[in-house]
Design a protein around this motif. Sequence first.
Motif, PDB file in Angstrom:
ATOM      1  N   LEU A  74      -1.381   4.219  -0.544  1.00  0.00           N
ATOM      2  CA  LEU A  74      -2.420   3.703  -1.431  1.00  0.00           C
ATOM      3  C   LEU A  74      -3.388   2.790  -0.694  1.00  0.00           C
ATOM      4  O   LEU A  74      -3.727   1.703  -1.167  1.00  0.00           O
ATOM      5  N   THR A  93       0.813  -1.219   0.000  1.00  0.00           N
ATOM      6  CA  THR A  93       0.000   0.000   0.000  1.00  0.00           C
ATOM      7  C   THR A  93       0.847   1.270   0.000  1.00  0.00           C
ATOM      8  O   THR A  93       0.322   2.363   0.235  1.00  0.00           O
ATOM      9  N   ARG A 132      -5.665   7.656  -4.101  1.00  0.00           N
ATOM     10  CA  ARG A 132      -4.973   7.671  -5.383  1.00  0.00           C
ATOM     11  C   ARG A 132      -3.484   7.944  -5.183  1.00  0.00           C
ATOM     12  O   ARG A 132      -3.063   8.414  -4.132  1.00  0.00           O
ATOM     13  N   SER A 133      -2.714   7.683  -6.232  1.00  0.00           N
ATOM     14  CA  SER A 133      -1.283   7.956  -6.203  1.00  0.00           C
ATOM     15  C   SER A 133      -1.015   9.378  -6.677  1.00  0.00           C
ATOM     16  O   SER A 133      -1.778   9.940  -7.475  1.00  0.00           O
TER      17      SER A 133
END
Length: 337
Positions: free
Chosen positions: A278, A233, A283-284
Amino acid sequence: MRRDDEGRSDDEPVGQTANPSSDGLNSTNNEAPPIQLLVRVGDNLPRVTPPGYAVATDLLAELLDGIDRPHAFAPPDRHTGLCRICGATATLTFEHIPPSSAGNDRRARSSPGLPLLTSDQPLNFPKTGWTPAQRGVGGYVLCKPCNEFVGQRYILEYGQLAAALRKQVDGAFAALGHAVGGLDLDLAGWALGDVARAGLVTVMDVAVHDRLLRRYPELTNVVRQPGTPLPSTLRLGLTVVLGTRARLSSPVCQADPDGCVVFSEAALAPFSWTLSFLEPGLRSLPHTADVSEWLHHGQNHRPIHAQLKLPVGAVVSPTPGDYRPASLIEANLPTDR
């Protein structure tokens, strides 16, 4: 007076944008909350809850717990505290953030982010309220064994790649007459795992106390046991950046109607390193290249094939994750009507 390849004189300080607390790097003012929601007046934006908002707020509450206590964020003085790599309680040593081998070895001025973020001239470094940093941008965040481990294992390669990228960016600028938007790089032969671990340490350095390690204890092994991957994550991002300012940020959230991005950042030319969180619903961070896979490489592993397209931006804005040039930022500033 000699000037370096970015036009900064030897005694010209670097502007450091730090964690956006209301009263400095280590806020101890309990009357003002250390986390504030900034709303620009006159935008007429719909008040909607973006996707992932609840996840982001819960995550930030955990990662920023204790931010109003002494020595929470990049503390400028020697003290007994929690190492950002191993979590041990120790007399912490000074760590350049990012490493001095990449050019972070000059006197700097440090300012908290909130006065800049709320200023009507956010690109101008404040004339008052800043503090000097004689050794460069950094803080007392690592125990001595971890500091020495990183310095002996990873920093030489990091500095050499930084110098090579500076040369390539300068060459592209000289040929085109303007900064490029991206670089297509052949990085074969570089110890990319070592570079990535040094970059990861920079974003671990800007954590609040040991809160990042409490949630992701695996990060200690990612740094100290080469080849250990990031938790699924987390995402390590890299952007090539221009300018003479540094920008350090503990975890923050960017929210818009499309969703939420939670990330931390340590930026000073030529690199901006980001750690995106994440968790489900988040979102990234855009305008960064995902280099998490580099951490799978063992120490001093030098791949024979390594192609990467790296975005190029500028560090002039006080807003974490903002890589726009000054001209574009100024064009979008609100004006009096």
